[in-house]
Design a protein around this motif. Structure first.
Motif, short mmCIF file in Angstrom:
data_model
loop_
_atom_site.label_atom_id
_atom_site.label_comp_id
_atom_site.label_asym_id
_atom_site.label_seq_id
_atom_site.Cartn_x
_atom_site.Cartn_y
_atom_site.Cartn_z
N ALA A 113 -0.41 0.99 0.49
CA ALA A 113 -1.14 2.09 0.03
C ALA A 113 -0.44 3.22 0.57
O ALA A 113 -0.31 4.10 0.18
N THR A 114 -0.01 3.06 2.03
CA THR A 114 0.45 3.92 2.68
C THR A 114 2.00 4.20 2.62
O THR A 114 2.73 5.01 3.42
N ARG A 115 2.57 3.17 2.17
CA ARG A 115 4.10 2.96 1.99
C ARG A 115 4.71 4.34 1.27
O ARG A 115 4.25 4.72 0.40
N GLU A 116 5.56 4.96 2.07
CA GLU A 116 6.20 6.12 1.42
C GLU A 116 7.05 5.88 0.32
O GLU A 116 7.82 4.81 0.30
N ARG A 172 14.00 16.76 0.44
CA ARG A 172 13.65 15.54 -0.04
C ARG A 172 12.15 15.39 0.14
O ARG A 172 11.42 15.86 1.22
N VAL A 173 11.30 14.78 -0.99
CA VAL A 173 10.00 15.07 -0.95
C VAL A 173 9.36 13.57 -1.20
O VAL A 173 10.11 12.51 -1.79
N CYS A 174 8.59 13.35 -0.14
CA CYS A 174 7.88 11.89 0.21
C CYS A 174 6.50 12.09 -0.13
O CYS A 174 5.79 12.79 0.48
N VAL A 175 5.88 11.00 -0.60
CA VAL A 175 4.40 10.85 -0.72
C VAL A 175 3.88 9.42 -0.50
O VAL A 175 4.89 8.48 -0.46
N SER A 176 2.80 9.22 -0.51
CA SER A 176 2.36 7.78 -0.40
C SER A 176 2.19 7.07 -1.60
O SER A 176 2.22 7.76 -2.56
N GLN A 177 1.95 5.83 -1.57
CA GLN A 177 2.30 5.01 -2.76
C GLN A 177 0.87 5.54 -3.54
O GLN A 177 0.81 5.34 -4.87
N SER A 221 -0.33 8.51 -3.89
CA SER A 221 -0.06 9.61 -4.64
C SER A 221 1.33 9.58 -5.41
O SER A 221 1.82 10.52 -6.07
N ALA A 222 1.99 8.46 -5.43
CA ALA A 222 3.31 8.27 -6.25
C ALA A 222 3.36 8.66 -7.60
O ALA A 222 4.23 9.15 -7.94
N PHE A 223 2.18 8.74 -8.13
CA PHE A 223 2.19 9.21 -9.84
C PHE A 223 2.56 10.53 -9.75
O PHE A 223 2.51 11.05 -10.91
N LEU A 224 2.25 11.37 -8.62
CA LEU A 224 2.43 12.64 -8.71
C LEU A 224 3.85 13.09 -8.38
O LEU A 224 4.18 14.24 -8.17
N LEU A 225 4.69 12.11 -7.75
CA LEU A 225 6.01 12.63 -7.39
C LEU A 225 6.99 13.26 -8.01
O LEU A 225 7.65 14.22 -7.78
N ASP A 226 7.08 12.79 -9.43
CA ASP A 226 8.07 13.46 -10.28
C ASP A 226 7.44 15.03 -10.32
O ASP A 226 8.45 16.13 -10.16
N ASP A 227 6.41 15.35 -10.70
CA ASP A 227 5.88 16.78 -10.82
C ASP A 227 6.10 17.34 -9.55
O ASP A 227 6.53 18.55 -9.48
#
Length: 445
Positions: free
Chosen positions: A263-266, A274-279, A281-287
């Motif tokens: 869950a916490t994997r970046e 460079r933009v990094c989020v956890s798994q 929140s990954a569904f928000l990464l593109d936005d």
């Protein structure tokens, strides 16, 4: 069994179970979709957040279940049928359990309906599948606890005003528990834990089993007190509840059961920044990447300024070490469609995080403590952010900030970028603040 099923069906259809179920459903809809919308960062796109929101909504559904169970349990005595029913061959516990079962079924049906509707929205975009089981299961079991508590009260206090009074009391208690004022391990004893940090408010298998046992034991104790001829039998589940409550109440609250490494994997995207989020929140990464790139472009290409952070990272769960090249985001909100909620406020917060002093200010002089917030405020304005609210400026600091802003406005673009580069290099260092450099910048040197 067919006879019991028939009696239960009659109790559900002709009693107050349907009314109670509708009221509980209305409370859940209000708690999940109205009071705690995904735009508040609670459950949009995350199974864990949805589970926590569902449980938090029990603060509105629970009072309805308690009130309905009280009304149903006191019905016989209000009608003067207590002695007549006591003379029949059917033991009292059967009527108690059937009435409790009808209330539980009605409210649980509403819980399942609300969860199913929200789950369809989450399933479309969720990037992490963990956390979808235990919170809804605990919520369903706690519905039975609400009903059992109502049965006990209605059994011994059959007054007509008991139901609304008890509902108000339960609502008040649950609202207090949900407010976040109880944030240690005892928060897990509540059916409605606070929603802060909902995306990471994990419940492991061990934690889920403990909570299920806790609410199941309370339910058994309540039902035995209400229906058993020898009420001392209620001591058995009561002791079990105490035994389970001890490990639940001990230790931390939110961080009791941390998220798994999966869950916490970046997950990262883009370059400079460079933009990094956890798994999770990954569904928000593109936005998020598109928003950050648009902000960087609007600010004139920050990549060419010395000291500008090169990584935008979602703040991890627990402690972390500051990094001069990294800006941390502490809140990522999403709407019902699983899209990032981002506007002027989020732009300002990101800019404020970029210009905030990260260096150690503990040994600063009084002059430095005046200049530091004024510098950060002026740097934020230079980047187009509304950073005034970031720091509470004293009158002296406000004067310094106004003088700085006027001087910066008079500079050329190249000079402003050079000033900003020197400020960020000094402000975002990980060691003690260089007072000489920062004081000099306050004087526009």
């Amino acid at each position: 069994m067919p006879g019991i099923a028939r009696v239960l069906r009659t109790e559900v259809l002709r009693g107050s179970a349907v009314t109670t179920g509708v009221a509980a459903t209305a409370g859940l809809v209000y708690g999940v979709f109205v009071l705690s919308p995904p735009g508040a960062g609670t459950w949009g796109g995350t199974w864990i957040g949805l589970g926590v929101a569902l449980r938090s909504a029990l603060q509105f559904a629970g009072p309805a279940v308690v009130a309905g169970a009280i009304w149903a349990a006191g019905r016989d005595r209000r009608r003067g049928m207590g002695e007549l029913l006591g003379s029949t061959a059917r033991p009292p516990w059967q009527r108690i359990v059937l009435g409790w079962g009808a209330m539980t079924l009605g409210a649980t049906a509403g819980l399942v309906l609300v969860w199913a509707v929200a789950a369809v929205l989450v399933a479309r975009v969720a990037s992490y599948d963990g956390g979808r089981v235990w919170h809804p299961v605990v919520a369903a079991v706690s519905v039975g606890t609400f009903a059992a508590a109502g049965v006990v009260i209605g059994r011994f206090v059959p007054w007509r005003g008991t139901a609304p009074v008890a509902a108000i009391v339960v609502l008040y208690v649950l609202a207090f528990l949900d407010s976040g004022q109880v944030n240690d391990g005892s928060m897990w004893l509540s059916p409605a834990p606070p929603q802060w940090g909902a995306r990471v408010l994990n419940l492991s298998s061990n934690g889920g089993v403990l909570e299920v046992l806790w609410f199941a034991a309370l339910t058994g104790a309540f039902l035995l007190v209400a229906g058993a001829r020898q009420r001392w039998w209620a001591l058995l589940p009561a002791v079990m509840a105490v035994v389970v409550a001890i490990p639940l109440a001990q230790g931390p609250g939110q961080d009791r059961w941390p998220l798994s490494s999966a869950a916490t994997r970046e997950v990262c995207r883009g370059d400079a920044p460079r933009v990094c989020v956890s798994q999770v929140s990954a569904f928000l990464l593109d936005d998020l990447t598109a928003r950050v790139d648009a902000l960087w472009l609007r600010l004139g290409g920050l990549g060419g300024i010395d000291g500008i952070p090169t990584v935008i990272r979602e703040a991890p769960q627990g402690e972390y070490s500051p990094d001069a090249q990294t800006v941390y985001l502490f809140s990522l909100d999403s709407d019902l469609r699983g899209r990032l909620e981002w506007g002027r406020l989020q732009d300002d917060n990101l800019i404020a995080n970029v210009v905030s002093l990260q260096c150690d200010q503990t040994s600063g002089t009084s002059r430095f403590r005046t200049n530091a917030p004024a510098l950060a405020t002026s740097a934020g304005r230079l980047l187009g952010g509304g950073s005034d609210a970031r720091y509470r400026l004293t009158s002296e600091a406000a004067q310094v900030s106004a003088r700085l802003s006027s001087a910066l406005d008079a500079m050329t673009l190249t000079e402003r970028r050079a000033w900003l580069g020197r400020y960020l290099t000094a402000a975002r260092s990980t060691g003690p603040c260089d007072e000489k450099v920062l004081d000099a910048l306050a004087g526009i040197s």
